[in-house]
Design a protein around this motif. Sequence first.
Motif, PDB file in Angstrom:
ATOM      1  N   SER A  76      61.890  56.077  58.275  1.00 57.41           N
ATOM      2  CA  SER A  76      62.261  56.178  59.765  1.00 57.41           C
ATOM      3  C   SER A  76      60.586  56.925  59.842  1.00 57.41           C
ATOM      4  O   SER A  76      59.790  57.380  59.538  1.00 57.41           O
ATOM      5  N   PHE A  77      61.252  57.522  61.567  1.00 57.69           N
ATOM      6  CA  PHE A  77      59.352  58.052  61.618  1.00 57.69           C
ATOM      7  C   PHE A  77      59.434  59.256  61.022  1.00 57.69           C
ATOM      8  O   PHE A  77      58.845  59.466  60.842  1.00 57.69           O
ATOM      9  N   LEU A  78      59.794  60.373  60.879  1.00 60.39           N
ATOM     10  CA  LEU A  78      60.175  61.156  59.695  1.00 60.39           C
ATOM     11  C   LEU A  78      59.617  61.378  58.727  1.00 60.39           C
ATOM     12  O   LEU A  78      57.939  62.072  57.657  1.00 60.39           O
ATOM     13  N   GLY A  79      60.550  59.762  57.918  1.00 54.13           N
ATOM     14  CA  GLY A  79      59.493  59.074  56.384  1.00 54.13           C
ATOM     15  C   GLY A  79      58.000  59.161  56.816  1.00 54.13           C
ATOM     16  O   GLY A  79      57.664  58.764  55.899  1.00 54.13           O
ATOM     17  N   LEU A  80      57.825  58.305  58.170  1.00 57.94           N
ATOM     18  CA  LEU A  80      56.327  57.950  58.022  1.00 57.94           C
ATOM     19  C   LEU A  80      55.809  58.605  57.943  1.00 57.94           C
ATOM     20  O   LEU A  80      54.462  58.519  57.562  1.00 57.94           O
ATOM     21  N   THR A 119      51.395  61.849  55.614  1.00 59.35           N
ATOM     22  CA  THR A 119      50.625  63.071  55.189  1.00 59.35           C
ATOM     23  C   THR A 119      50.525  63.006  53.912  1.00 59.35           C
ATOM     24  O   THR A 119      48.889  64.099  53.578  1.00 59.35           O
ATOM     25  N   ILE A 120      50.941  62.610  53.048  1.00 57.42           N
ATOM     26  CA  ILE A 120      50.941  62.695  51.170  1.00 57.42           C
ATOM     27  C   ILE A 120      50.009  61.884  51.241  1.00 57.42           C
ATOM     28  O   ILE A 120      48.309  62.149  50.674  1.00 57.42           O
ATOM     29  N   VAL A 121      49.674  60.521  52.230  1.00 54.17           N
ATOM     30  CA  VAL A 121      48.673  59.186  51.904  1.00 54.17           C
ATOM     31  C   VAL A 121      47.421  60.005  52.236  1.00 54.17           C
ATOM     32  O   VAL A 121      46.049  60.201  50.985  1.00 54.17           O
ATOM     33  N   ALA A 122      47.254  60.926  53.414  1.00 52.72           N
ATOM     34  CA  ALA A 122      46.033  61.542  54.128  1.00 52.72           C
ATOM     35  C   ALA A 122      45.910  62.631  53.219  1.00 52.72           C
ATOM     36  O   ALA A 122      44.070  62.826  52.859  1.00 52.72           O
ATOM     37  N   CYS A 123      46.627  63.302  52.187  1.00 49.89           N
ATOM     38  CA  CYS A 123      45.509  64.529  51.826  1.00 49.89           C
ATOM     39  C   CYS A 123      45.013  63.990  50.111  1.00 49.89           C
ATOM     40  O   CYS A 123      44.420  64.321  50.041  1.00 49.89           O
TER      41      CYS A 123
END
Length: 119
Positions: A15-19, A24-28
């Motif tokens: 889903s969009f929220l999951g994406l 966010t996790i990958v960016a951090c």
Amino acid sequence: MAQAFRTRSGQRGISFLGLLFLGTIVACVMVVGAQIFPTVVEYQAVVKAVNKASAGSTVPEVRLIFEKAAAIDDITSIKPKELEVTKENDKVVVSFAYDKEIHLVGPGYLVLKYRGRSR
């Protein structure tokens, strides 16, 4: 023809929220990794300089060789006086230890402890 139209329950994916959450996790992780990478490169330069310095025969000579190598490789985390120089089986062994702190957020820090010795 009935197979051409799938029901909503048969769809798969994120889903969009999951994406958004995953992004966010990958960016951090990438931001922290980008801050860790230079410290790893500097650690490798320290190991190389320490291995060069172990060719010296006296403590001042070892520190001078390390200081010259540190100036070339721009090593700022450890000073020549912080090296521990010992002799094992008629061979000069140079060991070192230092910590690097990376500020994450607020009062949170990531502490990297680097340790090593010459071959």
